[in-house]
Every structure is written in C-alpha cells, then in structure tokens.
Design a protein around this motif. Structure first.
Motif, mmCIF file in Angstrom:
data_model
loop_
_atom_site.group_PDB
_atom_site.id
_atom_site.type_symbol
_atom_site.label_atom_id
_atom_site.label_comp_id
_atom_site.label_asym_id
_atom_site.label_seq_id
_atom_site.Cartn_x
_atom_site.Cartn_y
_atom_site.Cartn_z
ATOM 1 N N VAL A 63 0.874 -1.167 0.000
ATOM 2 C CA VAL A 63 0.000 0.000 0.000
ATOM 3 C C VAL A 63 0.915 1.221 0.000
ATOM 4 O O VAL A 63 1.824 1.320 0.827
ATOM 5 C CB VAL A 63 -0.954 -0.002 1.209
ATOM 6 C CG1 VAL A 63 -1.678 1.330 1.323
ATOM 7 C CG2 VAL A 63 -1.970 -1.142 1.072
ATOM 8 N N ALA A 64 0.699 2.130 -0.948
ATOM 9 C CA ALA A 64 1.566 3.310 -1.094
ATOM 10 C C ALA A 64 1.297 4.320 0.019
ATOM 11 O O ALA A 64 0.303 4.227 0.737
ATOM 12 C CB ALA A 64 1.335 3.945 -2.459
ATOM 13 N N GLY A 65 2.199 5.295 0.105
ATOM 14 C CA GLY A 65 1.964 6.424 1.024
ATOM 15 C C GLY A 65 2.961 6.465 2.158
ATOM 16 O O GLY A 65 2.786 5.792 3.171
ATOM 17 N N ILE A 66 3.987 7.331 2.005
ATOM 18 C CA ILE A 66 5.033 7.403 3.038
ATOM 19 C C ILE A 66 4.627 8.305 4.197
ATOM 20 O O ILE A 66 5.330 8.359 5.206
ATOM 21 C CB ILE A 66 6.385 7.871 2.441
ATOM 22 C CG1 ILE A 66 6.337 9.344 1.980
ATOM 23 C CG2 ILE A 66 6.816 6.964 1.284
ATOM 24 C CD1 ILE A 66 7.718 9.925 1.661
ATOM 25 N N ASP A 67 3.505 9.014 4.043
ATOM 26 C CA ASP A 67 3.023 9.962 5.062
ATOM 27 C C ASP A 67 1.555 9.717 5.360
ATOM 28 O O ASP A 67 0.778 9.439 4.437
ATOM 29 C CB ASP A 67 3.066 11.395 4.512
ATOM 30 C CG ASP A 67 4.439 12.012 4.477
ATOM 31 O OD1 ASP A 67 5.281 11.655 5.301
ATOM 32 O OD2 ASP A 67 4.648 12.883 3.611
ATOM 33 N N TRP A 98 3.127 -1.435 4.863
ATOM 34 C CA TRP A 98 1.966 -0.846 4.180
ATOM 35 C C TRP A 98 1.744 0.600 4.618
ATOM 36 O O TRP A 98 1.770 0.906 5.817
ATOM 37 C CB TRP A 98 0.709 -1.687 4.442
ATOM 38 C CG TRP A 98 0.606 -2.868 3.511
ATOM 39 C CD1 TRP A 98 1.616 -3.433 2.785
ATOM 40 C CD2 TRP A 98 -0.582 -3.610 3.205
ATOM 41 N NE1 TRP A 98 1.135 -4.479 2.054
ATOM 42 C CE2 TRP A 98 -0.204 -4.617 2.290
ATOM 43 C CE3 TRP A 98 -1.912 -3.524 3.626
ATOM 44 C CZ2 TRP A 98 -1.134 -5.530 1.776
ATOM 45 C CZ3 TRP A 98 -2.830 -4.439 3.128
ATOM 46 C CH2 TRP A 98 -2.440 -5.423 2.204
ATOM 47 N N GLY A 99 1.453 1.439 3.617
ATOM 48 C CA GLY A 99 1.467 2.879 3.814
ATOM 49 C C GLY A 99 0.110 3.516 4.040
ATOM 50 O O GLY A 99 -0.893 2.850 4.343
ATOM 51 N N CYS A 100 0.101 4.838 3.878
ATOM 52 C CA CYS A 100 -1.018 5.669 4.354
ATOM 53 C C CYS A 100 -1.848 6.306 3.241
ATOM 54 O O CYS A 100 -2.704 7.132 3.537
ATOM 55 C CB CYS A 100 -0.473 6.749 5.275
ATOM 56 S SG CYS A 100 0.241 6.077 6.780
ATOM 57 N N LEU A 101 -1.607 5.952 1.976
ATOM 58 C CA LEU A 101 -2.582 6.333 0.940
ATOM 59 C C LEU A 101 -3.692 5.297 1.042
ATOM 60 O O LEU A 101 -3.881 4.422 0.184
ATOM 61 C CB LEU A 101 -1.932 6.389 -0.440
ATOM 62 C CG LEU A 101 -1.162 7.692 -0.704
ATOM 63 C CD1 LEU A 101 -0.202 7.552 -1.876
ATOM 64 C CD2 LEU A 101 -2.118 8.874 -0.927
ATOM 65 N N SER A 102 -4.414 5.370 2.148
ATOM 66 C CA SER A 102 -5.286 4.297 2.606
ATOM 67 C C SER A 102 -6.165 4.840 3.722
ATOM 68 O O SER A 102 -5.740 5.735 4.466
ATOM 69 C CB SER A 102 -4.393 3.171 3.156
ATOM 70 O OG SER A 102 -5.147 2.195 3.824
#
Ligand code: NAP
Length: 329
Positions: A63-67, A98-102
């Motif tokens: 899951v994308a999103g480093i922030d 797993w990242g925070c574009l979620s």
C-alpha cells in the motif's frame, strides 16, 4: 471492515497501481497502533513508488503512502490511545510496510508524532515529508550557526514540495531568499511565499567552474547533481549547503575546491530515519514558523483516486507546492 487503499503490485517487473477495497484482516500484523487515516499526500518518493520509476517498494503487494495523519482507533502502545491525533512520516512506510494512501494503517507507536497544537490532520499532510524535510534543512542550518544577517539563501527546486516550504519558512524567519526554478512563470507564486528574487534553474543545471563568484551564505538543495555542485561553487567562504534530494540526479560530480579553499560545509539531510527528538522539534517549529496563509497558498487537494495521476505528474516536475490527499474521497 473494508477500506480503500492505493495498492501497488508488481507484474513482470512492472509496477501496477490501483485503488482497491481491502479488508482490515489483510493489514500486515506488524504494528501496535491502528490508525484511521484522514489525509495523506503525494511526495516525490510516492511518485517513484507509484510509477515504479525507482525501486522504492521492497515488499509486494504494497500500500503506497510514506506519510499519513489521522486518528488512533486502537492501540497497545503505551504512548497512544484511541482518539489521539497522530502524524507519520517515513520509517519505510509505503516502502517495506503498508502505507497511508489508505483509509486504514497499522503502524508502530514508536514511529508516530502527536499532531502539533494548531495543526489539523490536513495541515500536517499539506506539510508532509517534503515540508518536514524543509524544516529539518532549516534546523541544520541554524545548528551550524546561520542567521538572516549572514546573507542570501538559495533554494533550489523552488516550486516543489521541499523548495516551496523552505521558501515559506526562510522568508518568515527573515532571510533574503533566492529561488531557483524551472517554472519562471511561477515567479509571483514564489514571491508571495517569501522569495525576494527568482533565478532560472538553467543557470545552475549544467557543469560549471569549481569556484564561481561567491554569493550565497547558504543553500537548501533538493535537486542534487550539477545544481548542487554549482550551488557549492557559489557559496561564500565558510557557507553552508543542505542536500536532501535528487530531482535532477543522484550523482554529485563535484570538485574539492569549495570545501578546502572556502571551507564550505555540506550537510546531508535524512527524514526517513531521523531520530524522534528531531522529528518532534521539526514539527513544533513548523507549527511556530510556517505561516498558515502561505501553507494554504502552496497546497492543493485531491481524492485517493487522483493520487496515481499525481504520482505520475510529480515525476515530470509538474506539481506546484504540495498535494494533500483526502483518503476518504
Ligand atoms: N532526504 C530525505 O529524507 C528527503 C525527504 C523529502 C524529499 N527528498 C527528496 O527531495 C527531492 C524533492 O522532493 P519534493 O517532494 O519536493 O519533489 P517535487 O515536489 O517534485 O519538487 C522537486 C522540484 O525540483 C525541480 N526539478 C525537477 N526536475 C528537475 C531537474 N531535472 N533539474 C532541476 N530541477 C528539477 C522542480 O522545481 P522547479 O520546477 O521549481 O525547478 C520540482 O518541482 C526528491 O528527490 C525527494 O526524493 C528527500
């Protein structure tokens, strides 16, 4: 419970990005805090991950999103409880975890920073890793002794995320900021943020002499390559350069002359594994020194479904300022 997330998969070495419905049971077990993410963002590194342009993602699917910024739903970490507002930057999230574009993320409590007073979760993601790295750069210059009386500060990649927040911060702190940009049509935008003068990035992007006319007291660079080398060559005796990025390139085709003849100092900036005390200091200073109207001016908002296109756009240098992502729309 199902949630929406920007899921990255790899097929024959090619990255595929899609918004998918996932179940909370699918969240990787590692992590002691479950967060209802409210806002995320698209940084340059997210663009690399979404497009597969560089091997940022090291576990699949990801899951994308480093922030991310949101509200704690459940926690077994002693520092956090349900209802706390938290901010996450880096630590390999969106790369190996797993990242925070979620709408949901399971994160380690040790990675989280409390949302500073005065900021909404949207503000925190309008800043994001790019803005927090700009603050880390300014803090590094201050630790090395820089003050506004020392002279002009050059900001490269000026219209980008790191650059635009650096201009806003340095301008508010009283520095005379010179902004280097490829988007000279954005001169008014950059001046409104706090730049006193705009220069065309072409003046810095090709190979130049190792020692050039001494001009700048300091540089905040997010571009690397020849731009960083020329910046080093134009810094005054005893001056300072922070290096955090590689928008032009990862190479550093430099000459020793500025270091051994002018005593300039190159300060490397890493946000991903920065110690917690420094993160907290950076976020407190952002709350103090980033003017809300300037943050609003450099921010645009999209929904989760638009993040794939934004990731492609940032790779082409086509994003102005910062893009905040409302993961619930
Ligand atoms: N070390 C860390 O922890 C850390 C943290 C955050 C970011 N970074 C890095 O910092 C860099 C900037 O990140 P960002 O989120 O600010 O990205 P960004 O929003 O895309 O900004 C980068 C800016 O650099 C300029 N640029 C793009 N391509 C260029 C080229 N070929 N030659 C010269 N200038 C170019 C553009 O500004 P103009 O159009 O105004 O010239 C662009 O807007 C990235 O490499 C990122 O990975 C590192």
């Amino acid at each position: 419970m199902t949630f929406r997330a920007l899921l990255l998969t790899q097929n024959d070495g090619a990255t595929q990005a899609q918004v998918a419905d996932l179940d909370e049971d699918q969240l990787p077990a590692e992590g002691d805090v479950l967060v209802a993410v409210e806002y995320s963002t698209v940084n340059y590194k997210d663009g690399l991950a979404i497009t597969g342009r560089a091997p940022v993602v090291r576990k699949w699917p990801m899951v994308a999103g480093i922030d991310g910024a949101g509200t704690v739903l459940a926690s077994s970490h002693p520092r956090w409880k349900a209802g706390d507002k938290v901010v996450l930057n880096g630590y390999g999230v969106g790369e190996t975890h797993w990242g925070c574009l979620s709408q949901r993320a399971r994160l380690k409590g040790d990675w989280l920073v409390a949302l500073p007073d005065g900021f909404s979760t949207r503000d925190a993601m309008a800043i994001g890793t790019a803005g927090y790295t700009a603050m880390l750069s300014v803090l590094a210059l201050e630790r090395a002794g820089l003050t506004p009386d020392d002279g002009e500060v050059l900001v490269t990649g000026a219209s980008g995320g790191v650059g635009s927040v650096a201009i806003a911060l340095l301008g508010k702190l009283g520095y005379r900021v010179v902004a280097s940009t490829g988007k000279t049509a954005e001169a008014d935008f950059l001046k409104a943020l706090g730049a006193a003068e705009i220069i065309d990035r072409n003046t810095l992007s090709s190979p130049g002499k190792p020692l050039q006319k001494e001009r700048f007291a300091a540089v905040v660079d997010s571009v690397g390559s020849h731009t960083l080398v020329n910046a080093c060559a134009q810094v005054r005796y005893g001056g300072l350069i922070t290096a955090c990025g590689l928008a032009q390139g990862m190479d550093f085709p430099a000459n020793m002359a500025p270091f051994i003849l002018r005593g300039v100092t190159l300060l490397g900036i890493d946000s991903v594994m920065a110690p917690m005390a420094r993160r907290e200091q950076a976020w407190q200073r952002l709350a103090q020194d980033l003017a809300p109207d300037r943050l609003a001016a450099l921010t645009s908002e999209i929904g989760l479904g638009d993040a794939i296109a934004a990731g492609q756009r940032i790779m082409e240098g086509g994003v102005r300022g910062r893009v905040v992502v409302d993961v619930n729309r």
